[in-house]
Write a protein that holds these residues in place. Structure first.
Motif, PDB file in Angstrom:
ATOM      1  N   PHE A   1       0.835  -1.210   0.000  1.00 18.92           N
ATOM      2  CA  PHE A   1       0.000   0.000   0.000  1.00 18.92           C
ATOM      3  C   PHE A   1       0.865   1.253   0.000  1.00 18.92           C
ATOM      4  CE2 PHE A   1      -2.018   3.327   2.596  1.00 18.92           C
ATOM      5  CZ  PHE A   1      -3.102   3.623   1.787  1.00 18.92           C
ATOM      6  N   ARG A   2       1.897   1.280   0.833  1.00 20.37           N
ATOM      7  CA  ARG A   2       2.762   2.459   0.916  1.00 20.37           C
ATOM      8  C   ARG A   2       3.559   2.671  -0.369  1.00 20.37           C
ATOM      9  NH1 ARG A   2       4.476   0.431   6.865  1.00 20.37           N
ATOM     10  NH2 ARG A   2       2.765   1.391   8.047  1.00 20.37           N
ATOM     11  N   ALA A   3       3.788   1.600  -1.112  1.00 19.63           N
ATOM     12  CA  ALA A   3       4.509   1.722  -2.380  1.00 19.63           C
ATOM     13  C   ALA A   3       3.602   2.167  -3.522  1.00 19.63           C
ATOM     14  CB  ALA A   3       5.163   0.389  -2.736  1.00 19.63           C
ATOM     15  N   GLY A   4       2.302   2.352  -3.237  1.00 17.20           N
ATOM     16  CA  GLY A   4       1.372   2.781  -4.267  1.00 17.20           C
ATOM     17  C   GLY A   4       0.802   1.659  -5.091  1.00 17.20           C
ATOM     18  N   ALA A   5       0.986   0.409  -4.655  1.00 13.67           N
ATOM     19  CA  ALA A   5       0.513  -0.724  -5.438  1.00 13.67           C
ATOM     20  C   ALA A   5      -0.971  -0.996  -5.252  1.00 13.67           C
ATOM     21  CB  ALA A   5       1.309  -1.981  -5.058  1.00 13.67           C
ATOM     22  N   LEU A   6      -1.565  -0.491  -4.178  1.00 16.10           N
ATOM     23  CA  LEU A   6      -2.963  -0.779  -3.881  1.00 16.10           C
ATOM     24  C   LEU A   6      -3.788   0.496  -3.966  1.00 16.10           C
ATOM     25  CD1 LEU A   6      -2.509  -3.186  -0.824  1.00 16.10           C
ATOM     26  CD2 LEU A   6      -2.633  -3.746  -3.253  1.00 16.10           C
ATOM     27  N   ALA A   7      -5.062   0.317  -4.269  1.00 17.30           N
ATOM     28  CA  ALA A   7      -5.985   1.437  -4.384  1.00 17.30           C
ATOM     29  C   ALA A   7      -6.508   1.807  -2.999  1.00 17.30           C
ATOM     30  CB  ALA A   7      -7.133   1.074  -5.315  1.00 17.30           C
ATOM     31  N   GLY A   8      -7.097   3.003  -2.917  1.00 20.68           N
ATOM     32  CA  GLY A   8      -7.687   3.442  -1.667  1.00 20.68           C
ATOM     33  C   GLY A   8      -6.843   4.494  -0.978  1.00 20.68           C
ATOM     34  N   ALA A   9      -7.539   5.355  -0.221  1.00 21.93           N
ATOM     35  CA  ALA A   9      -6.846   6.425   0.491  1.00 21.93           C
ATOM     36  C   ALA A   9      -6.291   5.954   1.820  1.00 21.93           C
ATOM     37  CB  ALA A   9      -7.805   7.597   0.717  1.00 21.93           C
ATOM     38  N   ARG A  10      -6.864   4.878   2.366  1.00 25.51           N
ATOM     39  CA  ARG A  10      -6.412   4.346   3.649  1.00 25.51           C
ATOM     40  C   ARG A  10      -6.219   2.842   3.530  1.00 25.51           C
ATOM     41  NH1 ARG A  10     -10.799   7.412   4.732  1.00 25.51           N
ATOM     42  NH2 ARG A  10     -12.053   5.572   5.203  1.00 25.51           N
ATOM     43  N   PRO A  11      -5.401   2.252   4.388  1.00 27.79           N
ATOM     44  CA  PRO A  11      -5.159   0.799   4.297  1.00 27.79           C
ATOM     45  C   PRO A  11      -6.431  -0.022   4.357  1.00 27.79           C
ATOM     46  CG  PRO A  11      -3.535   1.813   5.735  1.00 27.79           C
ATOM     47  CD  PRO A  11      -4.526   2.891   5.403  1.00 27.79           C
ATOM     48  N   GLU A  12      -7.396   0.377   5.206  1.00 25.43           N
ATOM     49  CA  GLU A  12      -8.616  -0.422   5.317  1.00 25.43           C
ATOM     50  C   GLU A  12      -9.440  -0.392   4.024  1.00 25.43           C
ATOM     51  OE1 GLU A  12      -9.201   3.459   7.711  1.00 25.43           O
ATOM     52  OE2 GLU A  12      -7.635   1.963   7.347  1.00 25.43           O
ATOM     53  N   GLN A  13      -9.201   0.589   3.170  1.00 26.03           N
ATOM     54  CA  GLN A  13      -9.852   0.616   1.862  1.00 26.03           C
ATOM     55  C   GLN A  13      -9.086  -0.199   0.827  1.00 26.03           C
ATOM     56  OE1 GLN A  13      -9.807   4.857   1.185  1.00 26.03           O
ATOM     57  NE2 GLN A  13     -11.853   5.154   2.058  1.00 26.03           N
ATOM     58  N   ALA A  14      -7.853  -0.519   1.114  1.00 20.78           N
ATOM     59  CA  ALA A  14      -6.991  -1.187   0.146  1.00 20.78           C
ATOM     60  C   ALA A  14      -6.955  -2.701   0.317  1.00 20.78           C
ATOM     61  CB  ALA A  14      -5.569  -0.633   0.245  1.00 20.78           C
ATOM     62  N   PHE A  15      -7.088  -3.174   1.561  1.00 20.34           N
ATOM     63  CA  PHE A  15      -6.995  -4.627   1.758  1.00 20.34           C
ATOM     64  C   PHE A  15      -7.721  -5.024   3.041  1.00 20.34           C
ATOM     65  CE2 PHE A  15      -3.228  -2.855   3.817  1.00 20.34           C
ATOM     66  CZ  PHE A  15      -3.242  -3.477   5.063  1.00 20.34           C
ATOM     67  N   ARG A  16      -7.956  -6.345   3.138  1.00 22.45           N
ATOM     68  CA  ARG A  16      -8.610  -6.902   4.316  1.00 22.45           C
ATOM     69  C   ARG A  16      -8.051  -8.291   4.560  1.00 22.45           C
ATOM     70  NH1 ARG A  16     -13.816  -9.543   5.541  1.00 22.45           N
ATOM     71  NH2 ARG A  16     -14.032  -9.923   3.308  1.00 22.45           N
ATOM     72  N   VAL A  17      -7.741  -8.594   5.815  1.00 23.36           N
ATOM     73  CA  VAL A  17      -7.225  -9.904   6.210  1.00 23.36           C
ATOM     74  C   VAL A  17      -8.127 -10.453   7.299  1.00 23.36           C
ATOM     75  CG1 VAL A  17      -5.233 -11.194   7.068  1.00 23.36           C
ATOM     76  CG2 VAL A  17      -4.875  -9.138   5.683  1.00 23.36           C
ATOM     77  N   VAL A  18      -8.721 -11.618   7.050  1.00 19.58           N
ATOM     78  CA  VAL A  18      -9.654 -12.225   8.002  1.00 19.58           C
ATOM     79  C   VAL A  18      -9.149 -13.610   8.386  1.00 19.58           C
ATOM     80  CG1 VAL A  18     -12.023 -12.985   8.404  1.00 19.58           C
ATOM     81  CG2 VAL A  18     -11.589 -10.951   7.013  1.00 19.58           C
ATOM     82  N   CYS A  19      -8.934 -13.794   9.666  1.00 18.05           N
ATOM     83  CA  CYS A  19      -8.543 -15.102  10.190  1.00 18.05           C
ATOM     84  C   CYS A  19      -9.084 -15.195  11.615  1.00 18.05           C
ATOM     85  CB  CYS A  19      -7.022 -15.263  10.154  1.00 18.05           C
ATOM     86  SG  CYS A  19      -6.438 -16.899  10.632  1.00 18.05           S
ATOM     87  N   ASP A  20     -10.366 -15.541  11.714  1.00 21.52           N
ATOM     88  CA  ASP A  20     -11.023 -15.601  13.014  1.00 21.52           C
ATOM     89  C   ASP A  20     -12.067 -16.703  12.997  1.00 21.52           C
ATOM     90  OD1 ASP A  20     -13.097 -14.526  11.493  1.00 21.52           O
ATOM     91  OD2 ASP A  20     -12.712 -12.475  12.156  1.00 21.52           O
TER      92      ASP A  20
END
Length: 505
Positions: A441-460
């Motif tokens: 995300f910091r390298a500009g590879a992902l879309a979105g203005a904030r990390p939560e808009q760019a990706f999601r990790v679920v393991c619960d």
């Protein structure tokens, strides 16, 4: 252009093993024909000089005209000239014969065997006419008897092995690029001491070449899949060696092998026999007819081929090797998530074919990326799409970002295998994967203005319910790659009172 091997002092180092740097996404695998070298055995090379040492210099013939001389050596040279740093090479060949000669030492002298078979280091006609000279020097006050061996092969620099101890002859010559000495029979009977020195001169003969078969290519495809480093794959000679349905089946086998790995891209070439845009479009249609979007997302096609410098004048080669070099160069400069397009191609002087604008548009619509000659810049890569019609698998930048993340996640999650399935393990896994995605995300590879808009990790508990097998842990990852800009549309507004106004639509 990379320099040829020259006389003088050279330094060599032992090659690193497979999987040395599995996170790199600029390492390529080349499968094709070579003048010499081990058949079907992956060899890691870090420079053009390494290629020449292991597989010989490039041939003089023109693969664009006679369809016989290997194109893969020139593709590899283009890879390194355009910024490639590391490649794995697999020589593909049919059932070829190996050149050889017989050496009979004679009685006495302390030879390890009365006869030896002198065998070329690899199959092919490359060693025919090679000369092997062996000189025997009897023992003196300086030490026991020794042998000196000189090997000359047409088109290659000579090798000299001075002062070899007789018992170590076969082992010491295992370092030769050209020959092996194989003992044939028991030691010679004792005899009179004989002269202080003797010499033998042998000519290698009997080597043959054979065109690669479908099975040979499929074996090479399987071998490259076992390597963890390559993230790019090219088969520059495939379109010359195989045609029609056989060629298409090998490509499908390649994609079926690569797809489950989720970590590499195959760059293909339109077969050189297909000279018109209509033929190229029809060929691409045979590959995309299945409509299997994830499978087609593993491959990109670049066309037309290139004219590159050679010792006897320019020659035609497929574009895949040069394009892989450009991808590797941009990978180091910008990262795997950038589109490998609009970049200059080096070590090429012209296109193999000039395509009018309408034909270029037809090729682009068929999923074929272009190599173009532009005013003021020269040859450039123009296009960054896979063969997939699905927008989720269409862009090379997105696929290579996935490949990078898969490699990073494997390295992160691998050490956690066999740990106890517990909330602590889940938290550790989520943190590790989140760290990888944050870097993207910091390298500009992902879309979105904030990390939560760019990706999601679920393991619960939502994907690991209490009744699930305790030996299995599920972690779901979603991410939104930044879309590359392919088209910029401008509107021109002409008004009597405002003049000419340009508006970006």
């Amino acid at each position: 252009m990379a320099g040829e091997a020259l006389p003088g002092v050279s330094l060599t180092s032992a090659p690193r093993g497979a999987g040395a740097e599995p996170l790199r996404t600029d390492v390529a695998a080349f499968l094709g024909r070579f003048r010499r070298g081990p058949v079907g055995v992956p060899v890691r090379v870090d420079s053009w000089n390494d290629v020449v040492a292991a597989f010989g210099p490039p041939p003089d013939g023109d693969p664009g005209r006679d369809g016989v001389a290997p194109a893969t050596p020139y593709a590899l040279r283009g890879f390194f000239e355009n910024g490639g740093r590391t490649a794995w090479v697999l020589r593909v060949s049919g059932p070829a014969a190996t050149a050889r000669a017989r050496w009979t030492a004679g009685p006495g002298g302390g030879f390890p065997a009365a006869r030896h078979e002198v065998v070329a280091a690899s199959p092919g006609t490359w060693a025919n006419g090679g000369r092997v000279t062996v000189r025997y020097q009897a023992s003196t006050v300086a030490g026991p008897p020794t042998l000196s061996v000189r090997v000359t092969v047409p088109g290659e620099p000579p090798e000299i092995f001075p002062g070899l101890p007789l018992p170590e002859l076969a082992d010491r010559l295992a370092a030769s690029r050209y020959v092996r000495f194989l003992p044939d029979g028991p030691p010679p009977p004792a005899g009179s001491p004989g002269p202080i020195s003797r010499s033998w001169d042998m000519a290698l003969a009997g080597g043959t070449d054979a065109p690669p078969t479908r099975a040979a290519y499929e074996d090479a495809v399987t071998a490259q899949a076992d390597l963890s480093e390559p993230a790019l794959v090219a088969l520059p000679d495939l379109g010359t060696d195989l045609a029609g349905d056989t060629h298409a089946e090998v490509v499908r086998h390649l994609l079926r092998t690569v797809a489950p790995l989720h970590d590499r891209l195959a760059v293909l070439d339109v077969p050189p026999a297909l000279r018109s845009a209509d033929d190229a479009v029809a060929w691409a249609g045979t590959l995309t007819a299945s409509g299997d979007a994830p499978l087609l997302g593993c491959a990109a096609v670049y066309h037309p081929g290139l004219r590159v410098p050679g010792r006897t004048g320019p020659r035609t080669v497929p574009a895949s090797g040069h394009v892989l070099g450009v991808i590797a160069r941009l990978d180091a400069e910008r990262g795997a998530h950038h589109t490998p397009a609009n970049a200059v191609i080096l070590e090429a002087v012209d296109l193999a074919a000039e395509l009018p604008g309408p034909q270029q548009a037809r090729l682009f619509d068929a999923g074929i990326d272009l190599v173009r000659c532009t005013r003021g810049r020269g040859l450039v890569v123009w296009g960054g799409r896979t063969l997939s019609p699905d927008p989720r698998h269409r862009h090379i930048a997105h696929r290579r970002l996935t490949h990078l993340l898969v490699r990073a996640i494997r390295r992160t999650a691998g050490p956690l295998v066999f740990d106890v399935n517990s909330p602590e393990l889940r938290l550790t896994l989520v943190r590790a994967i989140t760290s990888v995605l944050l870097s993207a995300f910091r390298a500009g590879a992902l879309a979105g203005a904030r990390p939560e808009q760019a990706f999601r990790v679920v393991c619960d508990d939502s994907n690991n319910p209490p009744g699930q097998d305790p030996g299995q842990l599920v972690c779901e990852i979603e991410f939104a790659p930044a879309a590359p800009v392919e088209f910029i549309r401008l509107r021109l507004v002409l008004g009597q009172d405002r003049g000419l106004e340009v508006i970006e639509a």
